[in-house]
Enzyme design. Structure first.
Site, PDB file in Angstrom:
ATOM      1  N   GLN A   1       0.811  -1.215   0.000  1.00  0.00           N
ATOM      2  CA  GLN A   1       0.000   0.000   0.000  1.00  0.00           C
ATOM      3  C   GLN A   1       0.845   1.266   0.000  1.00  0.00           C
ATOM      4  OE1 GLN A   1      -2.395   0.226   3.530  1.00  0.00           O
ATOM      5  NE2 GLN A   1      -3.677   1.907   2.816  1.00  0.00           N
TER       6      GLN A   1
ATOM      7  N   ASP B   1       6.294  -6.087  13.898  1.00  0.00           N
ATOM      8  CA  ASP B   1       5.725  -7.395  13.549  1.00  0.00           C
ATOM      9  C   ASP B   1       5.703  -7.607  12.035  1.00  0.00           C
ATOM     10  OD1 ASP B   1       4.254  -9.811  14.462  1.00  0.00           O
ATOM     11  OD2 ASP B   1       2.665  -8.968  13.212  1.00  0.00           O
TER      12      ASP B   1
ATOM     13  N   TYR C   1       3.292 -11.637   4.257  1.00  0.00           N
ATOM     14  CA  TYR C   1       2.941 -10.246   3.999  1.00  0.00           C
ATOM     15  C   TYR C   1       3.629  -9.778   2.703  1.00  0.00           C
ATOM     16  CZ  TYR C   1       1.203 -10.150   8.850  1.00  0.00           C
ATOM     17  OH  TYR C   1       0.533 -10.401  10.032  1.00  0.00           O
TER      18      TYR C   1
ATOM     19  N   TRP D   1      -3.734  -8.372  17.399  1.00  0.00           N
ATOM     20  CA  TRP D   1      -3.757  -7.744  16.065  1.00  0.00           C
ATOM     21  C   TRP D   1      -5.105  -7.088  15.751  1.00  0.00           C
ATOM     22  CZ3 TRP D   1      -6.986  -9.925  12.199  1.00  0.00           C
ATOM     23  CH2 TRP D   1      -7.306 -11.280  12.290  1.00  0.00           C
TER      24      TRP D   1
ATOM     25  N   LEU E   1      -7.873  -1.838  15.858  1.00  0.00           N
ATOM     26  CA  LEU E   1      -8.920  -0.909  15.388  1.00  0.00           C
ATOM     27  C   LEU E   1      -9.846  -1.582  14.380  1.00  0.00           C
ATOM     28  CD1 LEU E   1      -6.889   2.437  15.053  1.00  0.00           C
ATOM     29  CD2 LEU E   1      -8.340   1.653  16.949  1.00  0.00           C
ATOM     30  N   ALA E   2      -9.887  -2.922  14.401  1.00  0.00           N
ATOM     31  CA  ALA E   2     -10.757  -3.669  13.483  1.00  0.00           C
ATOM     32  C   ALA E   2     -10.532  -3.225  12.035  1.00  0.00           C
ATOM     33  CB  ALA E   2     -12.223  -3.544  13.892  1.00  0.00           C
TER      34      ALA E   2
ATOM     35  N   GLY F   1      -1.513  -0.865  13.129  1.00  0.00           N
ATOM     36  CA  GLY F   1      -1.240  -0.758  11.708  1.00  0.00           C
ATOM     37  C   GLY F   1      -1.356   0.717  11.369  1.00  0.00           C
TER      38      GLY F   1
ATOM     39  N   GLN G   1      -1.324   9.012  11.277  1.00  0.00           N
ATOM     40  CA  GLN G   1      -2.091   7.996  12.005  1.00  0.00           C
ATOM     41  C   GLN G   1      -1.275   7.487  13.199  1.00  0.00           C
ATOM     42  OE1 GLN G   1      -2.876   5.078   8.963  1.00  0.00           O
ATOM     43  NE2 GLN G   1      -4.588   6.210   8.093  1.00  0.00           N
TER      44      GLN G   1
HETATM   45  P1  NDP Z   1      -5.687  -1.920  12.858  1.00  0.00           P
HETATM   46  O1  NDP Z   1      -6.942  -2.605  13.162  1.00  0.00           O
HETATM   47  O2  NDP Z   1      -5.186  -0.943  13.876  1.00  0.00           O
HETATM   48  O3  NDP Z   1      -5.839  -1.189  11.448  1.00  0.00           O
HETATM   49  C1  NDP Z   1      -4.829  -0.344  10.993  1.00  0.00           C
HETATM   50  C2  NDP Z   1      -5.349   0.511   9.850  1.00  0.00           C
HETATM   51  O4  NDP Z   1      -6.395   1.362  10.323  1.00  0.00           O
HETATM   52  C3  NDP Z   1      -4.289   1.443   9.307  1.00  0.00           C
HETATM   53  O5  NDP Z   1      -3.420   0.799   8.421  1.00  0.00           O
HETATM   54  C4  NDP Z   1      -5.147   2.509   8.685  1.00  0.00           C
HETATM   55  O6  NDP Z   1      -5.741   1.994   7.499  1.00  0.00           O
HETATM   56  C5  NDP Z   1      -6.253   2.658   9.734  1.00  0.00           C
HETATM   57  N1  NDP Z   1      -5.887   3.590  10.808  1.00  0.00           N
HETATM   58  C6  NDP Z   1      -5.037   3.361  11.842  1.00  0.00           C
HETATM   59  N2  NDP Z   1      -4.953   4.448  12.619  1.00  0.00           N
HETATM   60  C7  NDP Z   1      -5.754   5.374  12.098  1.00  0.00           C
HETATM   61  C8  NDP Z   1      -6.060   6.716  12.473  1.00  0.00           C
HETATM   62  N3  NDP Z   1      -5.531   7.288  13.554  1.00  0.00           N
HETATM   63  N4  NDP Z   1      -6.943   7.393  11.697  1.00  0.00           N
HETATM   64  C9  NDP Z   1      -7.494   6.819  10.604  1.00  0.00           C
HETATM   65  N5  NDP Z   1      -7.226   5.571  10.193  1.00  0.00           N
HETATM   66  C10 NDP Z   1      -6.357   4.850  10.940  1.00  0.00           C
HETATM   67  O7  NDP Z   1      -4.490  -2.953  12.663  1.00  0.00           O
HETATM   68  P2  NDP Z   1      -4.128  -3.942  11.426  1.00  0.00           P
HETATM   69  O8  NDP Z   1      -5.332  -4.607  10.926  1.00  0.00           O
HETATM   70  O9  NDP Z   1      -3.280  -3.178  10.471  1.00  0.00           O
HETATM   71  O10 NDP Z   1      -3.239  -5.002  12.190  1.00  0.00           O
HETATM   72  C11 NDP Z   1      -2.054  -4.565  12.864  1.00  0.00           C
HETATM   73  C12 NDP Z   1      -0.963  -5.582  12.726  1.00  0.00           C
HETATM   74  O11 NDP Z   1      -1.367  -6.810  13.310  1.00  0.00           O
HETATM   75  C13 NDP Z   1      -0.588  -5.960  11.285  1.00  0.00           C
HETATM   76  O12 NDP Z   1       0.266  -5.038  10.678  1.00  0.00           O
HETATM   77  C14 NDP Z   1       0.097  -7.294  11.513  1.00  0.00           C
HETATM   78  O13 NDP Z   1       1.419  -7.068  11.980  1.00  0.00           O
HETATM   79  C15 NDP Z   1      -0.744  -7.884  12.638  1.00  0.00           C
HETATM   80  N6  NDP Z   1      -1.769  -8.816  12.090  1.00  0.00           N
HETATM   81  C16 NDP Z   1      -1.640 -10.151  12.394  1.00  0.00           C
HETATM   82  C17 NDP Z   1      -2.536 -11.060  11.933  1.00  0.00           C
HETATM   83  C18 NDP Z   1      -2.361 -12.509  12.276  1.00  0.00           C
HETATM   84  O14 NDP Z   1      -3.072 -13.360  11.724  1.00  0.00           O
HETATM   85  N7  NDP Z   1      -1.447 -12.861  13.142  1.00  0.00           N
HETATM   86  C19 NDP Z   1      -3.675 -10.677  11.081  1.00  0.00           C
HETATM   87  C20 NDP Z   1      -3.750  -9.251  10.837  1.00  0.00           C
HETATM   88  C21 NDP Z   1      -2.837  -8.369  11.360  1.00  0.00           C
HETATM   89  P3  NDP Z   1      -5.814   2.757   6.076  1.00  0.00           P
HETATM   90  O15 NDP Z   1      -4.535   2.524   5.390  1.00  0.00           O
HETATM   91  O16 NDP Z   1      -6.938   2.030   5.418  1.00  0.00           O
HETATM   92  O17 NDP Z   1      -6.035   4.208   6.345  1.00  0.00           O
END
Ligand code: NDP
Length: 333
Positions: free
Chosen positions: A27, A49, A54, A211, A214-215, A291, A297
């Site tokens: 991205q 992480d 990935y 993980w 923020l869903a 994330g 963010q």
């Molecule tokens: P979140 O639920 O926190 O989502 C993060 C996303 O939310 C960002 O990339 C961004 O998306 C948006 N966001 C975050 N902060 C803000 C803000 N302040 N204002 C507006 N939008 C915001 O976490 P992830 O789903 O990214 O998961 C986090 C980590 O967990 C991953 O990177 C990975 O390392 C791990 N993970 C592990 C898994 C497993 O199976 N073990 C599965 C999934 C994740 P946008 O780019 O759309 O703006």
């Protein structure tokens, strides 16, 4: 930043950490990835992480280059990888998927190269593998630990029973047991962390690196006015996630998020900070992996640490009443 023990290990991790899923190698460009890592590190984050799957290994390459370019001392941060799927979740090649001794070993070696490190601080089994005996995986992880290539190993989305079986195998054969689990945890997804694992925190002392706090961005509130168009749900390959951001259940969640937004305003904070602070309020969360695709963010989310103190019992009860997602406790008999 607060630093919490990873379960009952001696390793302390920053309560907020930063992960590469969706963003690195996909991205965002490499310069943004580097800026994000620097922002996180400067804000006290010590755990980064990652996973083999990935961006088919590219996320690890980008993170490895950024960490090397930034020149952080190796003893000042922790980095992880995960093994299971192979390069993509749809991969079905027989030797590059699962938790066989072969795949666990090869992915570790590849991750070390891509991340440009001599050892992984944490190495996770990304999902359980029903076709590999648990004792084989425990033995493979133990060998990597004894070789100095991995310091601690863990699981991700394993059942409590599978984790207990891994501990039983470790006890029986004198091997290293998993010390950490990486489950999803946020206001909409609670049962596994709050109920299923509840008996594992005290003994054997499970740590958690949770993980999607923020869903996937839903709890940031930015979808309340419709699809902003510049988020992960618009990316190619993320159609499955976009589908979850549509329909009746999603509308219901948006109503909850809107109400939580009012509460956040009343408390003098913001929705993303509230969502993260709520995760950190749970003492069984060792670290919540953030994330972020944009520096602003992360800058905002890092402030969530200060908001944990706002979450009094009364506020937590109000959040439960609004969200209606508190899981039933496990029956005693
Ligand atoms: P979140 O639920 O926190 O989502 C993060 C996303 O939310 C960002 O990339 C961004 O998306 C948006 N966001 C975050 N902060 C803000 C803000 N302040 N204002 C507006 N939008 C915001 O976490 P992830 O789903 O990214 O998961 C986090 C980590 O967990 C991953 O990177 C990975 O390392 C791990 N993970 C592990 C898994 C497993 O199976 N073990 C599965 C999934 C994740 P946008 O780019 O759309 O703006």
């Amino acid at each position: 930043m607060e630093y919490r023990r990873l379960g009952k290990t001696g390793l302390k991790v920053s309560a907020l950490s930063y992960g590469a899923w969706v963003t690195f190698g996909q991205q965002i460009d490499d310069e943004t990835a580097k800026a994000l890592i620097k922002t996180a590190y400067d804000g006290g984050v010590t755990f980064f992480d990652n996973a083999e799957v990935y961006a088919a290994g590219q996320a690890e390459r980008v993170m490895g280059k950024a960490l090397a370019d930034l020149g952080f001392a190796r003893d000042s941060f922790c980095v992880s990888s995960k093994v299971y799927w192979g390069p993509t979740t749809s991969n079905t090649h027989p030797t590059t998927r699962g938790l066989s001794r072969k795949h666990v070993t090869e992915v570790c070696h590849a991750a070390l190269k891509r991340l440009r490190v001599d050892y992984l601080d944490l190495y996770f089994c990304h999902r359980p593998d029903r076709e590999t005996p648990i004792a084989e995986t425990v033995a493979a992880m133990t060998d990597l630990i004894r070789q100095g290539k991995v310091l601690y190993w863990g699981t991700s989305e394993w059942t409590a029973r599978d984790i207990a079986l891994a501990h039983a195998a470790a006890r029986e054969y004198g091997l290293y047991a998993p010390v950490v689990e990486q489950p999803q945890y946020n206001l909409f997804h609670r049962a596994r962390v709050e109920v299923e694992y509840s008996r594992l925190y005290e003994d054997p002392g499970l740590g958690t690196t949770v993980w999607s706090p923020l869903a996937s961005g839903l709890l940031s509130g930015k979808y309340l006015e419709g699809d902003p168009g510049d988020t992960r749900i618009s990316m190619q390959g993320m159609e499955w996630l976009k589908e979850r951001f549509e329909g009746e259940e999603f509308e219901q969640k948006c109503k909850i998020v809107a109400e939580l937004g009012n509460l956040a305003g009343e408390l003098g904070t913001t929705l993303p900070r509230l969502g993260l602070a709520w995760c950190l309020k749970n003492p069984n969360v060792s670290t919540a992996i953030m994330g972020a695709s944009k520096v602003y963010q992360l800058e905002e989310n890092l402030k969530a640490m200060n908001d944990v103190a706002l979450l009094t019992d009364e506020v937590m009860a109000r959040i439960d009443a609004v969200a209606g997602t508190r899981p039933e406790p496990e029956p005693l008999f």
